[in-house]
Enzyme design. Structure first.
Site, short mmCIF file in Angstrom:
data_model
loop_
_atom_site.label_atom_id
_atom_site.label_comp_id
_atom_site.label_asym_id
_atom_site.label_seq_id
_atom_site.Cartn_x
_atom_site.Cartn_y
_atom_site.Cartn_z
N LYS A 103 0.80 -1.23 -0.02
CA LYS A 103 -0.05 -0.03 0.05
C LYS A 103 0.87 1.46 -0.10
CE LYS A 103 -4.48 0.65 0.20
NZ LYS A 103 -5.60 0.02 -0.18
N GLY A 214 -21.39 5.34 4.08
CA GLY A 214 -20.38 5.80 3.10
C GLY A 214 -21.08 5.74 1.75
N GLY A 216 -19.64 6.44 -1.31
CA GLY A 216 -18.74 6.53 -2.47
C GLY A 216 -18.77 5.60 -3.61
N GLY A 219 -19.90 1.95 -1.22
CA GLY A 219 -21.19 2.21 -0.87
C GLY A 219 -22.18 2.27 -1.77
P1 NAD Z 1 -14.86 6.92 -1.65
O1 NAD Z 1 -13.90 8.07 -1.33
O2 NAD Z 1 -15.47 6.76 -3.08
O3 NAD Z 1 -16.08 7.20 -0.76
C1 NAD Z 1 -16.00 7.15 0.66
C2 NAD Z 1 -17.29 7.39 1.19
O4 NAD Z 1 -17.38 7.73 2.67
C3 NAD Z 1 -17.78 8.89 1.01
O5 NAD Z 1 -19.34 8.93 0.83
C4 NAD Z 1 -17.39 9.66 2.19
O6 NAD Z 1 -18.29 10.95 2.17
C5 NAD Z 1 -17.55 8.83 3.43
N1 NAD Z 1 -17.06 9.24 4.39
C6 NAD Z 1 -15.53 9.46 4.71
N2 NAD Z 1 -15.43 9.74 5.86
C7 NAD Z 1 -16.34 9.46 6.68
C8 NAD Z 1 -16.62 9.33 8.01
N3 NAD Z 1 -15.54 9.63 8.89
N4 NAD Z 1 -17.89 9.05 8.35
C9 NAD Z 1 -18.93 8.77 7.38
N5 NAD Z 1 -18.63 8.77 6.06
C10 NAD Z 1 -17.46 9.04 5.64
O7 NAD Z 1 -14.27 5.72 -1.20
P2 NAD Z 1 -14.68 4.01 -1.50
O8 NAD Z 1 -13.74 3.78 -2.57
O9 NAD Z 1 -16.00 4.04 -1.63
O10 NAD Z 1 -13.92 3.58 -0.14
C11 NAD Z 1 -14.81 3.20 1.05
C12 NAD Z 1 -13.98 2.50 1.92
O11 NAD Z 1 -13.90 0.86 1.34
C13 NAD Z 1 -12.63 2.73 2.30
O12 NAD Z 1 -12.32 2.25 3.69
C14 NAD Z 1 -11.61 1.88 1.33
O13 NAD Z 1 -10.34 1.79 1.97
C15 NAD Z 1 -12.48 0.91 1.28
N6 NAD Z 1 -12.23 -0.19 -0.06
C16 NAD Z 1 -12.47 0.39 -1.24
C17 NAD Z 1 -12.02 -0.35 -2.28
C18 NAD Z 1 -12.28 0.37 -3.52
O14 NAD Z 1 -12.21 -0.32 -4.53
N7 NAD Z 1 -12.86 1.57 -3.62
C19 NAD Z 1 -11.50 -1.54 -2.10
C20 NAD Z 1 -11.38 -2.16 -0.83
C21 NAD Z 1 -11.72 -1.39 0.26
#
Ligand code: NAD
Length: 412
Positions: A103, A214, A216, A219
């Site tokens: 990472k 979440g 994003g 979610g």
């Molecule tokens: P993203 O940036 O697209 O979305 C993140 C979402 O979480 C947003 O809606 C943001 O407003 C919200 N958020 C951020 N901080 C917050 C808080 N303190 N309280 C409540 N909501 C909050 O990110 P993503 O790609 O959707 O990733 C979300 C999670 O999933 C992360 O922990 C990431 O490490 C994990 N993840 C993502 C992937 C991927 O492929 N995108 C893969 C594995 C794990």
């Protein structure tokens, strides 16, 4: 409260003990194999100068080349990157991907950087990485980086080497060799494992209620798929707060609202709810898909959901995990539930190396097969270990693979 790396190490040691793993394997995994730390001095577009702290953690490469994830956020820490490197190591094992866990990250606020500054920053990040290349270390995207950042990184890599090599970077746009289905892969994987766990519990998803933290990439994709089953998604939140509607939220409408306003707040027909209140809401299924350590000792007892599926990495602390386990809550752990992104990154690299590009149907089918297998292996190991949690089952499964690979390599 323990930080996310301490939580990851506690899980490692607990699962190692439960699975009877060789202590020398656990010793190797207490810290990353290699930590690169460097500072990137940059002259910004507005004429000011700033120095950015950057990291690349190579956690363990017993199974194959280091791979994945570059996070850019203002309060990034080395411990967070170490934890994510360990999660990636375990995730690759869980999904039977022959890759090591890595990472990277840059401590910066992307919202305060111009597009030109962001480009300079990520290009400098690639120039500084040692080693790099498809058989050494393949960075991908994470919070704060997306397809554009990965396209700049790929271009920088190819300018350095003088060769095209789409397999050197993951999460690229499809036109530069990225995989179809990549953006949706993690949310889709969360959905597939949610359905599998619900079936095992005898929970009818179509008649159930869910809460998603979440909205994003992960979610929103999960919420879309979940709503299509007939499940009522009664609450969703983002970093600014949450919204609640007893009859269920219209996810397509919410996506449009978020695209227009940048937040879930203010969605017509819904009432506000805080991120803390969210976890105590009446629901069957809870999907934390935002950040780490949000379900902790202080709020775990109030969780009403029967099933938690971890979209985020490390959203449940060790203490909360024990409280929820005692309450009989089933948790599909991050290393299985959100491994869809890592899995499609594996497909992306395979496509880049072979110059053969897959259609979406093939990507989604292969993803489903692999993630269901990861879930089944975790469930089987959990049962074999005497009915431990799926988290411990998944980690035991991964550790057994690492133990075998390390033994064959002569490391232990
Ligand atoms: P993203 O940036 O697209 O979305 C993140 C979402 O979480 C947003 O809606 C943001 O407003 C919200 N958020 C951020 N901080 C917050 C808080 N303190 N309280 C409540 N909501 C909050 O990110 P993503 O790609 O959707 O990733 C979300 C999670 O999933 C992360 O922990 C990431 O490490 C994990 N993840 C993502 C992937 C991927 O492929 N995108 C893969 C594995 C794990």
């Amino acid at each position: 409260m323990d930080n996310v790396f301490q939580v990851a190490i506690q899980t490692l040691n607990r699962a190692g003990k439960l699975g009877g793993i060789n202590p020398r394997v656990l010793d190797i995994l207490q810290e990353p194999k290699r930590i690169q730390q460097f500072r990137i001095p940059l002259k910004l577009e507005d004429g000011s100068f700033q120095v950015f702290q950057a990291y690349r953690v190579h956690y363990c490469d017993a199974l194959g080349p280091f791979r994945n994830g570059t996070r850019i956020r203002p309060d990034l820490s080395l411990d967070e990157i170490k934890a994510l490197g360990l999660f990636m190591t375990v995730k690759h094992c869980a999904a039977a991907i022959p890759a090591g866990g890595a990472k990277g990250g840059i401590k910066a606020d992307p919202s305060k950087l111009s597009s030109r500054d962001m480009e300079q920053l990520v290009r400098a990040f690639i120039r500084n990485l040692q080693p790099k290349g498809p058989w050494a270390d393949v960075p991908g995207a994470d919070i704060g980086t997306g397809e554009q950042a990965m396209a700049w990184m790929l271009d920088e890599y190819e300018q350095i080497t003088g060769q095209h090599c789409p397999a050197a970077l993951n999460d690229k746009p499809a036109i530069l060799g990225g995989s179809l289905g990549g953006e949706e892969a993690t949310g889709r994987g969360v959905f597939i494992t949610l359905m599998a766990a619900a079936k095992d519990m005898g929970l009818d998803v179509s008649g159930s209620t869910a809460v998603v933290q979440g909205f994003g990439q992960v979610g929103s994709a999960l919420a879309d798929l979940l709503m299509q089953t007939g499940c009522r998604i009664v609450a969703v939140s983002d970093v600014y707060g949450g919204i609640y509607a007893e009859g269920g939220l219209d996810i397509a409408g919410l996506r449009e609202h978020v695209a227009k306003t940048g937040k879930v707040e203010g969605f017509p027909g819904a009432t506000p709810v805080s991120n803390e209140e969210l976890f105590a809401l009446d629901c069957d299924i809870l999907v934390p898909a935002a950040v780490q350590s949000v379900i902790h000792q202080g709020n775990a007892a109030g969780v009403k959901a029967r099933l938690i599926v971890e979209g985020a990495n490390g959203p449940v602390t060790t203490e909360a995990d024990a409280i929820l386990h005692d309450k009989g809550v089933i948790i599909v752990p991050d290393v299985v539930a959100n491994s869809g992104g890592a899995t499609v990154c594996h497909f992306e690299r395979t496509q880049g190396l072979t110059d053969q590009y897959w259609d979406l149907e093939k990507v989604n089918k292969q993803l489903e097969n692999r993630i269901l297998e990861a879930y089944r292996c975790a469930a089987q190991r959990a049962a074999e270990a005497g009915g431990v949690s799926l988290r411990d089952g998944a980690w035991i499964h991964a550790l057994k693979m690492l133990e075998k690979a390390m033994k064959l390599r002569g490391w232990v």
